[in-house]
Design a protein around this motif. Structure first.
Motif, PDB file in Angstrom:
ATOM      1  N   VAL A 330      -4.574  32.882  50.400  1.00  0.00           N
ATOM      2  CA  VAL A 330      -4.147  31.482  50.270  1.00  0.00           C
ATOM      3  C   VAL A 330      -5.007  30.760  49.237  1.00  0.00           C
ATOM      4  O   VAL A 330      -4.503  30.057  48.353  1.00  0.00           O
ATOM      5  CB  VAL A 330      -4.225  30.752  51.629  1.00  0.00           C
ATOM      6  CG1 VAL A 330      -3.963  29.258  51.449  1.00  0.00           C
ATOM      7  CG2 VAL A 330      -3.225  31.350  52.601  1.00  0.00           C
ATOM      8  N   MET A 331      -6.331  30.940  49.337  1.00  0.00           N
ATOM      9  CA  MET A 331      -7.252  30.297  48.396  1.00  0.00           C
ATOM     10  C   MET A 331      -7.029  30.813  46.981  1.00  0.00           C
ATOM     11  O   MET A 331      -7.018  30.029  46.016  1.00  0.00           O
ATOM     12  CB  MET A 331      -8.704  30.561  48.825  1.00  0.00           C
ATOM     13  CG  MET A 331      -9.741  29.838  47.969  1.00  0.00           C
ATOM     14  SD  MET A 331      -9.588  28.036  48.097  1.00  0.00           S
ATOM     15  CE  MET A 331     -10.911  27.520  46.986  1.00  0.00           C
ATOM     16  N   ALA A 332      -6.812  32.116  46.845  1.00  0.00           N
ATOM     17  CA  ALA A 332      -6.582  32.703  45.520  1.00  0.00           C
ATOM     18  C   ALA A 332      -5.300  32.149  44.906  1.00  0.00           C
ATOM     19  O   ALA A 332      -5.244  31.858  43.704  1.00  0.00           O
ATOM     20  CB  ALA A 332      -6.494  34.226  45.633  1.00  0.00           C
ATOM     21  N   GLY A 333      -4.265  31.974  45.730  1.00  0.00           N
ATOM     22  CA  GLY A 333      -3.007  31.408  45.242  1.00  0.00           C
ATOM     23  C   GLY A 333      -3.183  29.983  44.759  1.00  0.00           C
ATOM     24  O   GLY A 333      -2.631  29.588  43.727  1.00  0.00           O
ATOM     25  N   MET A 334      -3.955  29.195  45.505  1.00  0.00           N
ATOM     26  CA  MET A 334      -4.192  27.797  45.113  1.00  0.00           C
ATOM     27  C   MET A 334      -4.974  27.718  43.810  1.00  0.00           C
ATOM     28  O   MET A 334      -4.654  26.918  42.925  1.00  0.00           O
ATOM     29  CB  MET A 334      -4.944  27.069  46.226  1.00  0.00           C
ATOM     30  CG  MET A 334      -4.130  26.847  47.484  1.00  0.00           C
ATOM     31  SD  MET A 334      -5.098  26.081  48.801  1.00  0.00           S
ATOM     32  CE  MET A 334      -5.509  24.500  48.057  1.00  0.00           C
ATOM     33  N   VAL A 335      -5.988  28.557  43.688  1.00  0.00           N
ATOM     34  CA  VAL A 335      -6.808  28.559  42.464  1.00  0.00           C
ATOM     35  C   VAL A 335      -5.968  28.997  41.261  1.00  0.00           C
ATOM     36  O   VAL A 335      -6.015  28.385  40.187  1.00  0.00           O
ATOM     37  CB  VAL A 335      -8.022  29.492  42.643  1.00  0.00           C
ATOM     38  CG1 VAL A 335      -8.739  29.697  41.308  1.00  0.00           C
ATOM     39  CG2 VAL A 335      -8.988  28.918  43.663  1.00  0.00           C
ATOM     40  N   ALA A 336      -5.171  30.054  41.453  1.00  0.00           N
ATOM     41  CA  ALA A 336      -4.351  30.582  40.357  1.00  0.00           C
ATOM     42  C   ALA A 336      -3.261  29.601  39.935  1.00  0.00           C
ATOM     43  O   ALA A 336      -2.811  29.638  38.784  1.00  0.00           O
ATOM     44  CB  ALA A 336      -3.725  31.910  40.772  1.00  0.00           C
ATOM     45  N   SER A 337      -2.845  28.719  40.841  1.00  0.00           N
ATOM     46  CA  SER A 337      -1.760  27.774  40.514  1.00  0.00           C
ATOM     47  C   SER A 337      -2.166  26.804  39.409  1.00  0.00           C
ATOM     48  O   SER A 337      -1.304  26.185  38.777  1.00  0.00           O
ATOM     49  CB  SER A 337      -1.345  26.988  41.760  1.00  0.00           C
ATOM     50  OG  SER A 337      -2.381  26.115  42.187  1.00  0.00           O
ATOM     51  N   ALA A 338      -3.488  26.668  39.168  1.00  0.00           N
ATOM     52  CA  ALA A 338      -3.960  25.796  38.085  1.00  0.00           C
ATOM     53  C   ALA A 338      -3.374  26.232  36.748  1.00  0.00           C
ATOM     54  O   ALA A 338      -3.091  25.404  35.874  1.00  0.00           O
ATOM     55  CB  ALA A 338      -5.484  25.812  38.024  1.00  0.00           C
ATOM     56  N   TYR A 339      -3.165  27.544  36.595  1.00  0.00           N
ATOM     57  CA  TYR A 339      -2.583  28.078  35.354  1.00  0.00           C
ATOM     58  C   TYR A 339      -1.161  27.555  35.162  1.00  0.00           C
ATOM     59  O   TYR A 339      -0.794  27.082  34.089  1.00  0.00           O
ATOM     60  CB  TYR A 339      -2.597  29.607  35.422  1.00  0.00           C
ATOM     61  CG  TYR A 339      -2.164  30.318  34.153  1.00  0.00           C
ATOM     62  CD1 TYR A 339      -3.106  30.774  33.243  1.00  0.00           C
ATOM     63  CD2 TYR A 339      -0.819  30.541  33.865  1.00  0.00           C
ATOM     64  CE1 TYR A 339      -2.723  31.440  32.085  1.00  0.00           C
ATOM     65  CE2 TYR A 339      -0.429  31.198  32.720  1.00  0.00           C
ATOM     66  CZ  TYR A 339      -1.383  31.648  31.827  1.00  0.00           C
ATOM     67  OH  TYR A 339      -0.986  32.293  30.679  1.00  0.00           O
ATOM     68  N   ALA A 340      -0.346  27.600  36.221  1.00  0.00           N
ATOM     69  CA  ALA A 340       1.051  27.164  36.116  1.00  0.00           C
ATOM     70  C   ALA A 340       1.159  25.654  35.982  1.00  0.00           C
ATOM     71  O   ALA A 340       2.052  25.142  35.288  1.00  0.00           O
ATOM     72  CB  ALA A 340       1.827  27.644  37.336  1.00  0.00           C
ATOM     73  N   PHE A 341       0.252  24.907  36.629  1.00  0.00           N
ATOM     74  CA  PHE A 341       0.320  23.449  36.598  1.00  0.00           C
ATOM     75  C   PHE A 341       0.176  22.900  35.184  1.00  0.00           C
ATOM     76  O   PHE A 341       0.690  21.821  34.870  1.00  0.00           O
ATOM     77  CB  PHE A 341      -0.769  22.842  37.493  1.00  0.00           C
ATOM     78  CG  PHE A 341      -0.263  22.437  38.845  1.00  0.00           C
ATOM     79  CD1 PHE A 341       0.556  21.323  38.990  1.00  0.00           C
ATOM     80  CD2 PHE A 341      -0.599  23.168  39.962  1.00  0.00           C
ATOM     81  CE1 PHE A 341       1.029  20.952  40.237  1.00  0.00           C
ATOM     82  CE2 PHE A 341      -0.131  22.808  41.214  1.00  0.00           C
ATOM     83  CZ  PHE A 341       0.687  21.686  41.358  1.00  0.00           C
ATOM     84  N   MET A 342      -0.494  23.636  34.312  1.00  0.00           N
ATOM     85  CA  MET A 342      -0.704  23.176  32.943  1.00  0.00           C
ATOM     86  C   MET A 342       0.620  22.980  32.201  1.00  0.00           C
ATOM     87  O   MET A 342       0.686  22.256  31.215  1.00  0.00           O
ATOM     88  CB  MET A 342      -1.587  24.168  32.184  1.00  0.00           C
ATOM     89  CG  MET A 342      -3.020  24.251  32.695  1.00  0.00           C
ATOM     90  SD  MET A 342      -3.926  22.711  32.466  1.00  0.00           S
ATOM     91  CE  MET A 342      -4.139  22.711  30.684  1.00  0.00           C
ATOM     92  N   ASN A 343       1.684  23.638  32.686  1.00  0.00           N
ATOM     93  CA  ASN A 343       2.987  23.553  32.023  1.00  0.00           C
ATOM     94  C   ASN A 343       3.493  22.118  31.898  1.00  0.00           C
ATOM     95  O   ASN A 343       4.190  21.778  30.944  1.00  0.00           O
ATOM     96  CB  ASN A 343       4.023  24.384  32.795  1.00  0.00           C
ATOM     97  CG  ASN A 343       4.574  25.519  31.964  1.00  0.00           C
ATOM     98  OD1 ASN A 343       4.798  25.358  30.770  1.00  0.00           O
ATOM     99  ND2 ASN A 343       4.775  26.672  32.566  1.00  0.00           N
ATOM    100  N   LEU A 344       3.176  21.281  32.884  1.00  0.00           N
ATOM    101  CA  LEU A 344       3.715  19.919  32.910  1.00  0.00           C
ATOM    102  C   LEU A 344       3.334  19.121  31.671  1.00  0.00           C
ATOM    103  O   LEU A 344       4.117  18.312  31.175  1.00  0.00           O
ATOM    104  CB  LEU A 344       3.230  19.191  34.170  1.00  0.00           C
ATOM    105  CG  LEU A 344       3.897  19.622  35.473  1.00  0.00           C
ATOM    106  CD1 LEU A 344       3.214  18.971  36.664  1.00  0.00           C
ATOM    107  CD2 LEU A 344       5.383  19.275  35.459  1.00  0.00           C
ATOM    108  N   MET A 345       2.127  19.366  31.156  1.00  0.00           N
ATOM    109  CA  MET A 345       1.667  18.611  29.991  1.00  0.00           C
ATOM    110  C   MET A 345       1.503  19.469  28.742  1.00  0.00           C
ATOM    111  O   MET A 345       1.700  18.988  27.628  1.00  0.00           O
ATOM    112  CB  MET A 345       0.326  17.922  30.310  1.00  0.00           C
ATOM    113  CG  MET A 345       0.426  16.854  31.385  1.00  0.00           C
ATOM    114  SD  MET A 345       1.674  15.574  30.998  1.00  0.00           S
ATOM    115  CE  MET A 345       0.980  14.894  29.493  1.00  0.00           C
TER     116      MET A 345
END
Length: 491
Positions: A330-345
């Motif tokens: 769960v923690m690894a998924g949350m940390v890795a999601s930072a990569y995908a979140f960059m798409n918004l900007m």
């Protein structure tokens, strides 16, 4: 060819209405396409699947998207984005429902393979947005379309497990997936009722023939045939992964049959390319109607490195963080999601920078940053502080996704009537890249994987040096034979 008026992201009229409806259509396609991964464990338990069968479903999910993007690009140029996007959303809801209520591996596999078709929706919006926005706003508009729409995959990961829990029971995942199908079906009607292919009074230019991309010189004819080979190679690679040498889903004879079919289809494509373009061997194309296919080839290579690496890295990053820093899943998924979140900007940012500072200079800087970013990721190990590794991943992600925005800021400026086909081929190369990178990942360690991506980015940088900055105008022909000049850069 585009609507005048202020670029106001908070407006929902005119060209801004088209942009918002387009990115949301793309958002839904990715929401549906990636609805499997976050519910994977529930599907595995419910259907009694093996780990090998789950891996097979993941492969099948992306396999059909490669030819689908090329086909959808052609259909978009011929029939218009409004009809094609609406039909795609409606038709692809069917395999979504089939998968949601599948009770065997075979049913799930067929549905998942068919659902790969919805991943082609991206190329439709590229053509539609290019019809509504002038060249000096096009990169920003395409970046918003791509970045916000792409976020559909992250939204699926965050919301669908919760929806499944709300329904509860062993079938919670089925209802969650079915809801994504309902969204796709309903929005197909909304999109068709709300969108037009062009602003009022503008002409929608179409290719002379459907069946193959037009080229305007003998050299480009052979370059087009060469650039088609990696797409078939990626499909052959997927077949190999399903063979006894890989996960053993298909027999050797079945895989050989697939190889033969791919070879026959390529031969058919060669004939189609000849049928559409044989006139270039008979007489020169007038200068005013020429374009250089090398521009398309370079963008293909760049999208291979950008979107291809994004798809691959998003797939492996949670496991990378989990194993490297001993994090919970769960923690690894949350940390890795930072990569995908960059798409918004990042993706809109790459398009905006292209509008302000030019297409080629922007791509050169972002591709160099891409290479450096992945080289840095190759250095990450357990001795790094976790926060610093996350910062490195986010920095790398910025260059990757900004690069994607800059690529598709350039695609619509090559030849207007073929924007769908060009976007389809370039988009398909992103999937080819993902297949290649994920295959490499199965053979090497994480550091080598990141270094290989960095090396391909360097190759992309070198090919980019041969690209020509879009300038002046491109010519298109009205049905009455008159010529229209379309601005692609400030004169």
């Amino acid at each position: 060819m585009s609507e005048t008026g202020k670029f106001n992201i908070f407006s929902f009229t005119g060209k801004m209405k088209i942009l918002h409806l387009s990115w949301f259509a793309f958002f839904i396609t990715f929401f549906v396409w990636f609805n499997f991964a976050p519910l994977l464990q529930s599907v595995k338990a419910s259907l009694g699947l093996t780990t090998a069968e789950i891996k097979t479903l993941l492969i099948l999910n992306v396999a059909f998207t490669i030819p689908a993007r090329v086909l959808i690009g052609m259909l978009t140029d011929k029939y218009g984005p409004r009809l094609v996007y609406s039909a795609l959303l409606a038709v692809c809801s069917i395999p979504c429902f089939v998968f949601a209520f599948a009770d065997s591996f075979v049913q799930a596999a067929i549905a998942r393979f068919a659902l790969g078709f919805i991943g082609a929706g991206f190329v439709v919006g590229i053509r539609l947005v290019s019809e509504w926005f002038p060249h000096n706003e096009l990169g920003t508009a395409e970046g918003i379309y791509g970045g916000w729409g792409n976020f559909g995959s992250a939204a699926a990961a965050f919301t669908l497990p919760t929806v499944a829990i709300m329904f509860g029971g062993d079938d919670g995942w089925r209802y969650a997936m079915a809801i994504t199908g309902v969204m796709s079906l309903l929005f197909a009607f909304v999109f068709y009722a709300s969108v037009t292919d062009t602003p009022k009074g503008a002409t929608y230019f179409k290719p002379k023939q459907l069946g193959a991309m037009e080229v305007t010189s003998k050299g480009d004819f052979f370059l087009l045939l060469l650039m088609k080979l990696p797409m078939y190679g990626a499909l052959a690679l997927l077949a190999w992964k399903l063979s006894p040498t890989g996960i053993g889903m298909l027999s050797d004879s079945a895989v050989m049959a697939i190889y033969s079919v791919l070879a026959l289809i390529y031969c058919y494509e060669v004939l189609q390319v000849w049928r559409v373009n044989k006139t270039v061997f008979e007489k020169p194309v007038p200068e005013v109607h020429r374009y250089k296919f090398k521009q398309v080839a370079i963008l293909n290579v760049l999208y291979f490195a950008t979107f291809g690496s994004e798809l691959a890295v998003v797939s492996m990053l949670p496991l990378f963080f989990s194993e490297t820093f001993e994090l919970t899943p769960v923690m690894a998924g949350m940390v890795a999601s930072a990569y995908a979140f960059m798409n918004l900007m990042s993706r809109p940012g790459g398009g905006w920078i292209s509008d302000k500072f030019g297409r080629k200079p922007t791509l050169l800087i972002l591709t160099a940053g891409l290479a450096a970013g992945y080289f840095l990721m190759g250095q990450v190990d357990s001795s790094w502080p976790l926060w610093l590794a996350v910062v490195a991943a986010m920095a790398c992600s910025f260059f990757v996704q900004s690069g994607e925005g800059a690529v598709f800021a350039t695609v619509p400026l090559i030849k207007r009537r073929m924007t769908g086909q060009i976007a389809g081929m370039t988009g398909a190369y992103g999937n080819v890249g993902a297949v290649c990178y994920l295959t490499i990942l199965s053979l090497v360690d994480y550091s080598t994987f990141f270094y290989v991506i960095a090396a391909t980015a360097v190759i992309g940088f070198i090919t980019l040096l041969m690209m020509e900055e879009p300038s002046g105008q491109i010519a298109e022909i009205n049905e009455d034979g008159s010529i229209v000049m379309i601005d692609v850069a400030n004169r």
